[in-house]
Structures are given as structure tokens and as C-alpha cells.
Design a protein around this motif. Structure first.
Motif, PDB file in Angstrom:
ATOM      1  N   LEU A  18     -47.036  -6.311 105.468  1.00 57.68           N
ATOM      2  CA  LEU A  18     -47.048  -5.984 104.041  1.00 57.68           C
ATOM      3  C   LEU A  18     -47.892  -6.996 103.288  1.00 57.68           C
ATOM      4  CD1 LEU A  18     -45.952  -4.321 101.639  1.00 57.68           C
ATOM      5  CD2 LEU A  18     -43.961  -5.855 101.615  1.00 57.68           C
ATOM      6  N   GLY A  19     -48.991  -6.537 102.706  1.00 56.30           N
ATOM      7  CA  GLY A  19     -49.855  -7.396 101.914  1.00 56.30           C
ATOM      8  C   GLY A  19     -49.385  -7.480 100.470  1.00 56.30           C
ATOM      9  N   THR A  20     -49.667  -8.613  99.828  1.00 57.04           N
ATOM     10  CA  THR A  20     -49.155  -8.855  98.472  1.00 57.04           C
ATOM     11  C   THR A  20     -50.260  -9.221  97.482  1.00 57.04           C
ATOM     12  OG1 THR A  20     -48.711 -11.186  98.976  1.00 57.04           O
ATOM     13  CG2 THR A  20     -46.944  -9.612  99.424  1.00 57.04           C
ATOM     14  N   MET A  21     -51.488  -8.831  97.766  1.00 56.19           N
ATOM     15  CA  MET A  21     -52.613  -9.220  96.917  1.00 56.19           C
ATOM     16  C   MET A  21     -52.443  -8.758  95.475  1.00 56.19           C
ATOM     17  SD  MET A  21     -56.711  -8.539  97.431  1.00 56.19           S
ATOM     18  CE  MET A  21     -56.631  -6.777  97.121  1.00 56.19           C
ATOM     19  N   GLU A  31     -41.660  -3.023  91.156  1.00 55.43           N
ATOM     20  CA  GLU A  31     -42.406  -2.249  92.151  1.00 55.43           C
ATOM     21  C   GLU A  31     -42.487  -3.006  93.475  1.00 55.43           C
ATOM     22  OE1 GLU A  31     -45.666   0.272  89.632  1.00 55.43           O
ATOM     23  OE2 GLU A  31     -45.889  -1.902  89.654  1.00 55.43           O
ATOM     24  N   ALA A  32     -42.639  -4.333  93.389  1.00 54.21           N
ATOM     25  CA  ALA A  32     -42.688  -5.141  94.605  1.00 54.21           C
ATOM     26  C   ALA A  32     -41.372  -5.056  95.370  1.00 54.21           C
ATOM     27  CB  ALA A  32     -43.007  -6.587  94.255  1.00 54.21           C
ATOM     28  N   ALA A  51     -51.962 -18.445  98.454  1.00 51.93           N
ATOM     29  CA  ALA A  51     -51.761 -19.254  97.256  1.00 51.93           C
ATOM     30  C   ALA A  51     -52.588 -18.754  96.081  1.00 51.93           C
ATOM     31  CB  ALA A  51     -52.108 -20.710  97.562  1.00 51.93           C
ATOM     32  N   THR A  52     -53.689 -18.058  96.377  1.00 49.26           N
ATOM     33  CA  THR A  52     -54.582 -17.597  95.314  1.00 49.26           C
ATOM     34  C   THR A  52     -54.187 -16.261  94.700  1.00 49.26           C
ATOM     35  OG1 THR A  52     -56.001 -16.617  97.023  1.00 49.26           O
ATOM     36  CG2 THR A  52     -56.578 -18.827  96.253  1.00 49.26           C
ATOM     37  N   ALA A  58     -47.886 -13.948  93.053  1.00 44.98           N
ATOM     38  CA  ALA A  58     -47.313 -13.247  94.200  1.00 44.98           C
ATOM     39  C   ALA A  58     -46.243 -14.106  94.873  1.00 44.98           C
ATOM     40  CB  ALA A  58     -48.410 -12.890  95.207  1.00 44.98           C
ATOM     41  N   LEU A  59     -46.485 -15.416  94.929  1.00 39.90           N
ATOM     42  CA  LEU A  59     -45.500 -16.323  95.528  1.00 39.90           C
ATOM     43  C   LEU A  59     -44.194 -16.305  94.743  1.00 39.90           C
ATOM     44  CD1 LEU A  59     -47.772 -19.438  96.254  1.00 39.90           C
ATOM     45  CD2 LEU A  59     -47.248 -17.532  97.786  1.00 39.90           C
ATOM     46  N   ASP A  60     -44.306 -16.267  93.423  1.00 40.86           N
ATOM     47  CA  ASP A  60     -43.108 -16.260  92.583  1.00 40.86           C
ATOM     48  C   ASP A  60     -42.277 -15.002  92.795  1.00 40.86           C
ATOM     49  OD1 ASP A  60     -43.942 -18.690  91.530  1.00 40.86           O
ATOM     50  OD2 ASP A  60     -44.963 -17.760  89.821  1.00 40.86           O
ATOM     51  N   ILE A  61     -42.954 -13.866  92.934  1.00 43.69           N
ATOM     52  CA  ILE A  61     -42.233 -12.610  93.170  1.00 43.69           C
ATOM     53  C   ILE A  61     -41.560 -12.633  94.535  1.00 43.69           C
ATOM     54  CG2 ILE A  61     -42.532 -10.143  93.593  1.00 43.69           C
ATOM     55  CD1 ILE A  61     -44.531 -10.046  91.350  1.00 43.69           C
TER      56      ILE A  61
END
Length: 312
Positions: A18-21, A31-32, A51-52, A58-61
Motif C-alpha cells: 500500500l503506497g501513501t504518496m 479516506e486513508a 519522509a517527503t 503521510a507519516l502523521d496519518i
């Protein structure tokens, strides 16, 4: 969903990750959360982030979801470091600082898989290798890998880490619109015992066939921050591949996105492919390919039609 061994390591990852871009920018937390549920219900385990992504959003979610929606040990968490403010930096200082910040924002004490995001000609490769080994030794990282590196760079890093922590995997773009990894990278990785994780197996969304006649207003190609990512595959040669995928899908009674994903997922030497969807509905459509095994004649036909742009 099938679990596959990553290279010669003992780590097993789901055949689709699962990608989180888009998380934190085009995909909100609600939605996430739904995407994660769909993914886990399908038997998925590998969550891929960087990290980008969305400046760390994305990290916070993911942190919130690990706290409220899923047990940490139920997922294989992979993250990349080594690029900040558009600049590649794989030095010890930059990588370890990024690792600490990534763990802090994720709210976890370790990553299952940590990858260097891009080659850094300004840093001695021995320094980067030592940093990866240090991260594993510290307990903050379980396995290490490289992303977007050439075959010779993977071989160099694997040699430096041989006899120690080892190089678990390399991550590279793999799809019917980009078969460049077949030239050397997959063969080298197989010989070295390094797993291969493919990103953008749907050709940056183009192989979904959504762009056959126009550019949808809500698509990545219409997005100011993602248009440049998609446009390289909106070409005449790419359209011929999309038509071939659509024809195969019609014959199988499946959707083009399923055919494209099944082709990349089961390509020789591939451990897993990462799908990044903007919406839960898009993710469900892709994961419908879980039970699809492409007939040999279909795979052969798709291989043949894409040989002309194998480096694309």
C-alpha cells in the motif's frame, strides 16, 4: 493475498503493498483509514511511505492509524530517507536525522524496512553502508534497502553489507510502461539475493485506461503537483500499450487495472509491487486483481507489445 519472502531475508511481505504518496494531500485521514481497512481485509501487510510525502503529512496519518486502527505488528512498515528539499543527501548525518524524525512522526520505535531513496554521488558509498548497518544495530531498523539505484550500485552496496546486516531489497519502477529494470537490475538482484519491490505498477495510473480519450478533471494528470509525474506516459507508444491492456482485459472479463497489476506483480524476480491510490474505490479496483493469474498467452502478448518501449 500471497506473502513473499524478500530476497534471502526472513522477512515476508504481501505481494501488493500500500503506497501513501497522496496521504495528507489528496487523500485525507478518513479516506486513508478506509484504504488501510480495504488493504488489510485483502490480506495486505506492506505499507510504503517516505519522509517527503506531503511534507511528512503521510507519516502523521500513518501514526494516527497505527494508534487507532491497526496493531503495529500486523503491518510491515517501510520508509525511505535521503531526499530533503529536493536535494539528495545520503550522508550519515542526513540519513540518521531523517530516520529519527520519521520514527518520531510515525510514533513507533522501529521500521521494518528502511531504504535510501536515491543515489548520492556526493557521499562515499561506504559511509552510507555504514549508516545502514548502524541503523540495524541500533534496533531502529530491521532490514535495509535501496530505492531508484542502478544495478551496479545495488551490487556495490550488497557487497559492502555482505556478511553483516545484508541488503534486503531494491525498489524501482516496474510496469508495462517501464520495463527498464529487466535490462540488468532484476538479474543482478536475483544473483545477489536482493528482493525487488516495484513502484507504480499501473504506469503512474495510465494503465487504468482512464486517459484513453481525455484527461479527467480529478485525475493525477490534471493535478498541478502530479501532472509532471504522469505526462511522460501520455504518448502515442504508451497509448498502444494501454489499448493492448484494455483488449486483454476485455477478453478476460476483467478491468485494465487488474491486468496491469497482475502483470507487474508476477513479473520474474519481483517480490512485491506498491499501489498508491487516491481513493478507497481506486484501491478496491486494483486489489480485485488478487485472484487474477494471467494466462501465459496473455502475458506473452503483453510482453511482445511492450518490448519496443522496454526502456520507457
Amino acid at each position: 493475498m500471497e506473502l513473499r519472502r524478500l530476497g534471502r531475508t526472513g522477512l515476508r511481505v504481501s505481494a501488493v503493498g500500500l503506497g501513501t504518496m497522496t496521504w495528507g494531500r489528496d487523500t485525507d485521514e478518513h479516506e486513508a483509514a478506509e484504504q488501510l481497512k480495504v488493504f488489510l481485509d485483502a490480506g495486505g501487510s506492506l505499507i510504503d511511505t517516505a519522509a517527503t510525502y506531503s511534507d511528512g503529512g503521510a507519516l502523521d496519518i500513518i501514526s494516527s492509524l497505527l494508534r487507532d486502527e491497526v496493531h503495529r505488528d500486523d503491518v510491515v512498515l517501510a520508509a525511505r530517507s535521503g531526499v530533503a528539499d529536493g536535494r539528495v543527501d545520503a550522508s550519515r548525518r542526513a540519513l540518521l536525522s531523517s530516520l529519527d524524525e520519521t520514527l518520531r512522526r510515525l510514533g513507533t520505535d522501529h521500521l521494518d524496512l528502511w531504504l535510501v531513496q536515491a543515489p548520492d554521488p556526493g557521499t562515499p558509498v561506504a559511509e552510507t553502508a555504514d549508516t545502514l548497518a548502524h541503523a540495524v544495530g541500533s534496533g531502529k531498523v530491521r532490514y535495509v534497502g535501496l530505492a531508484n539505484h542502478a544495478a551496479w550500485q545495488v551490487a556495490q552496496m550488497a557487497t559492502l553489507l555482505d556478511g553483516g546486516v545484508g541488503l534486503a531489497c531494491t525498489q524501482t519502477e516496474i510496469s508495462l510502461l517501464n520495463r527498464s529494470s529487466e535490462h540488468e537490475l532484476i538479474a543482478a538482484s536475483d544473483a545477489l539475493g536482493v528482493g525487488v519491490i516495484g513502484w507504480s505498477p499501473l504506469g503512474r495510473g495510465v494503465l487504468s485506461a482512464k486517459y484513453r480519450h481525455s484527461v479527467p478533471a480529478d485525475s493525477r494528470a490534471a493535478s498541478p503537483h502530479l501532472r509532471g509525474f504522469v505526462e511522460p506516459y501520455l504518448t502515442a507508444s504508451a497509448r498502444s500499450v494501454v489499448e493492448a491492456v484494455a483488449t486483454a482485459a476485455d477478453g478476460l472479463g476483467r478491468a485494465p487495472v487488474e491486468v496491469a497489476l497482475a502483470w507487474a506483480r508476477d513479473a520474474p524476480g519481483v517480490s512485491s509491487v506498491v499501489v498508491g491510490a487516491r481513493t478507497p474505490a481506486q484501491l478496491r479496483g486494483a486489489l480485485a486483481a488478487t485472484d487474477l493469474d494471467l494466462p501465459d498467452e496473455i502475458r506473452g502478448a503483453l510482453d511482445e507489445v511492450t518490448q519496443a518501449i522496454a526502456g520507457g
